[in-house]
Write a protein that holds these residues in place. Structure first.
Motif, mmCIF file in Angstrom:
data_model
loop_
_atom_site.group_PDB
_atom_site.id
_atom_site.type_symbol
_atom_site.label_atom_id
_atom_site.label_comp_id
_atom_site.label_asym_id
_atom_site.label_seq_id
_atom_site.Cartn_x
_atom_site.Cartn_y
_atom_site.Cartn_z
ATOM 1 N N LEU A 1 -9.302 -9.916 -5.753
ATOM 2 C CA LEU A 1 -9.246 -8.473 -5.990
ATOM 3 C C LEU A 1 -8.668 -7.744 -4.778
ATOM 4 N N ILE A 2 -9.104 -8.134 -3.575
ATOM 5 C CA ILE A 2 -8.587 -7.510 -2.355
ATOM 6 C C ILE A 2 -7.084 -7.745 -2.234
ATOM 7 N N ASN A 3 -6.679 -8.986 -2.454
ATOM 8 C CA ASN A 3 -5.242 -9.306 -2.401
ATOM 9 C C ASN A 3 -4.465 -8.513 -3.443
ATOM 10 N N PHE A 4 -5.069 -8.387 -4.629
ATOM 11 C CA PHE A 4 -4.427 -7.616 -5.692
ATOM 12 C C PHE A 4 -4.284 -6.149 -5.287
ATOM 13 N N MET A 5 -5.322 -5.586 -4.675
ATOM 14 C CA MET A 5 -5.282 -4.184 -4.257
ATOM 15 C C MET A 5 -4.156 -3.943 -3.256
ATOM 16 N N VAL A 6 -3.940 -4.919 -2.378
ATOM 17 C CA VAL A 6 -2.862 -4.796 -1.400
ATOM 18 C C VAL A 6 -1.506 -4.932 -2.085
ATOM 19 N N LEU A 7 -1.356 -5.979 -2.891
ATOM 20 C CA LEU A 7 -0.062 -6.256 -3.523
ATOM 21 C C LEU A 7 0.337 -5.167 -4.516
ATOM 22 N N ALA A 8 -0.659 -4.578 -5.203
ATOM 23 C CA ALA A 8 -0.363 -3.529 -6.181
ATOM 24 C C ALA A 8 0.265 -2.301 -5.526
ATOM 25 N N ARG A 9 0.015 -2.147 -4.231
ATOM 26 C CA ARG A 9 0.559 -1.003 -3.497
ATOM 27 C C ARG A 9 1.834 -1.342 -2.722
ATOM 28 N N VAL A 10 2.230 -2.624 -2.785
ATOM 29 C CA VAL A 10 3.430 -3.069 -2.071
ATOM 30 C C VAL A 10 4.540 -3.478 -3.039
ATOM 31 N N LEU A 11 4.165 -4.185 -4.098
ATOM 32 C CA LEU A 11 5.148 -4.686 -5.059
ATOM 33 C C LEU A 11 5.382 -3.678 -6.176
ATOM 34 N N SER A 12 6.540 -3.763 -6.805
ATOM 35 C CA SER A 12 6.840 -2.926 -7.974
ATOM 36 C C SER A 12 6.085 -3.462 -9.190
ATOM 37 N N HIS A 13 6.072 -2.688 -10.269
ATOM 38 C CA HIS A 13 5.413 -3.129 -11.498
ATOM 39 C C HIS A 13 6.031 -4.428 -12.017
ATOM 40 N N THR A 14 7.340 -4.528 -11.931
ATOM 41 C CA THR A 14 8.009 -5.752 -12.397
ATOM 42 C C THR A 14 7.612 -6.949 -11.537
ATOM 43 N N GLU A 15 7.599 -6.770 -10.225
ATOM 44 C CA GLU A 15 7.207 -7.866 -9.316
ATOM 45 C C GLU A 15 5.752 -8.256 -9.537
ATOM 46 N N MET A 16 4.894 -7.272 -9.762
ATOM 47 C CA MET A 16 3.482 -7.575 -10.025
ATOM 48 C C MET A 16 3.338 -8.342 -11.339
#
Length: 441
Positions: free
Chosen positions: A19-34
């Motif tokens: 979840l922590i990793n997801f919270m970070v990545l969700a704010r760094v990657l685009s919707h397509t990358e996620m």
């Protein structure tokens, strides 16, 4: 209780750091990358969980029920050989078929590239999953918990370091970070497991055949079950877009917190019901199943109610306001979560009482049903169709599992209600005692 503590710690570390990793990545990657990242995790998780279903359950069952050391070594050696062969086949599939898979899921060649970068991680997983099975076959969960914790922590540190030093951030690097974290987890797990290892490998054709005979259905069942649990994301990618997967993945991440106790319970319940089936009879198996489902529901119900009432608040905290379109998906998932404990534990129980073939065919039927329902819902409801289909499939699946459990162990819904009410009553009484003691002080 000790087994439960370490197993829940393992599942908690997986979900918490995930979840922590997801919270970070969700704010760094685009919707397509996620979305592509979610598809990568889906493919690798389906493979590893399915392989684990083939090997770990058979390994645990045969080693935990044997008192002959040489026989235990033969089981472990035979299990390792099968593990190696299956992993080589998966690597071959990545080399040959990953581009086709990536194209079919509307991920361009990005998903294929990530899978190729993850091949070192697949090699490390051969040893990680083998050591995990060895640990659990001796009913020892401490090392497994430590191994998973190290994996999650290392992956988080690598992401944090990447951001801190402002290095190039790419999906391929995430796949490589996964491989490094698995290597670290494997080394940790080996340190805890080496007391059970004799470093002598004596695989036997008879045991390989027996493991495949028992675990083959579990392997197929695992594939069906894991595809079923990820069918919403896969079909959303196929029929909508890879970016839509990011919204489903957001809801799944939050929903996954509900499943921490359920998956932990499955790890503990499997060897316990296997022993109960062999030595204590059907009544004991029935009791263990009903008690476990009721305890899981006791934790699931209040969490689900909170998330259903405040989905946007939860999503904003976890993923940010750009993912608020996932609110309805999350609410539907939370309703589905109320039906999962019974289904998850039922499938696990059938495997533990030596009915893997029945479990396989039920999961196959469930997957076919899920595909049809999700396709119809995506056609009629569009973006939210996969979530609506998941809820419908969960309800119908639970009804079917009820009759199966009723026939094979005499399962009673009234027992679930009784045990769940008893759990809340005990918790309430305990809370009152604590409050009274504090007031007296």
């Amino acid at each position: 209780m000790r087994s439960a503590f370490y197993t829940i710690l393992q599942r908690f570390s997986l979900t918490f750091f995930g979840l922590i990793n997801f919270m970070v990545l969700a704010r760094v990657l685009s919707h397509t990358e996620m979305g592509i990242w979610a598809l990568f995790l889906t493919v690798t998780t389906v493979f590893e969980a399915s392989k684990s279903g083939l090997l770990k359950n058979a390994h645990v069952r045969y080693v935990s029920s044997s008192n002959i050391d040489s026989e235990k070594i033969e089981v472990a050696s035979s299990s390792f050989i099968i593990n190696l062969v299956i992993s080589i086949i998966f690597i071959a599939f990545i080399w040959v078929g990953s581009e086709w898979l990536s194209t079919e899921l509307n991920a361009g060649l990005a998903l294929s590239s990530m899978l190729l970068w993850f091949i070192p991680g697949i090699v490390c997983m051969i040893f990680f999953s083998h050591l995990e099975a060895v640990q659990q076959s001796y009913l020892d969960f401490k090392g497994v918990s430590a191994g998973y914790l190290v994996r999650q922590v290392i992956f988080f540190i690598l992401i944090a370091a990447n951001l801190f030093f402002k290095a190039n951030f790419s999906l391929n690097m995430l796949a490589l970070y996964q491989s490094v974290s698995i290597l670290a987890g494997t080394i940790t797990l080996y340190a805890f497991t080496k007391k059970y290892l004799v470093h002598r490998y004596t695989p036997k054709a008879a045991w390989i055949k027996k493991i495949l005979g028992y675990g083959g259905y579990i392997f197929g069942s695992g594939i069906m079950g894991n595809i079923y649990s990820n069918i919403d994301k896969v079909m959303a990618a196929k029929f909508i877009s890879s970016s839509s997967v990011s919204f489903y993945n957001t809801a799944s991440r939050i929903n996954g917190m509900v499943d921490i106790p359920s998956y932990a319970a499955a790890e503990i319940l499997f060897p316990k019901t296997a022993q109960a089936s062999a030595y204590e009879g059907k009544e004991r198996v029935k009791y263990l199943y009903e008690k476990m489902v009721s305890i899981l529901l006791s934790f699931t119900i209040p969490f689900a109610i909170f998330v259903i009432l405040f989905p946007k608040l939860v999503i904003t905290i976890i993923a940010g306001p750009s993912y608020l379109d996932a609110a309805l998906i999350l609410q539907l998932y939370m309703l589905s979560s109320l039906f999962r404990p019974m289904q998850n534990q039922a499938a696990n129980l059938l495997n533990s009482i030596n009915k893997p073939a029945l479990c396989f065919w039920i999961n196959t039927l469930g997957l076919a049903e899920g595909l049809l329902i999700n396709y119809a819902c995506l056609y009629y409801f569009g973006f939210y169709g996969a979530a609506i289909g998941t809820l419908i499939a969960s309800v119908t699946g639970t009804v079917f599992w009820y009759f199966v459990m009723r026939r094979h162990i005499g399962f009673e819904v009234s027992a679930i209600v009784k045990y769940t009410a008893g759990f809340y009553k005990t918790a309430y009484t305990g809370l009152l005692k604590i409050l009274n003691k504090k007031s007296e002080v």
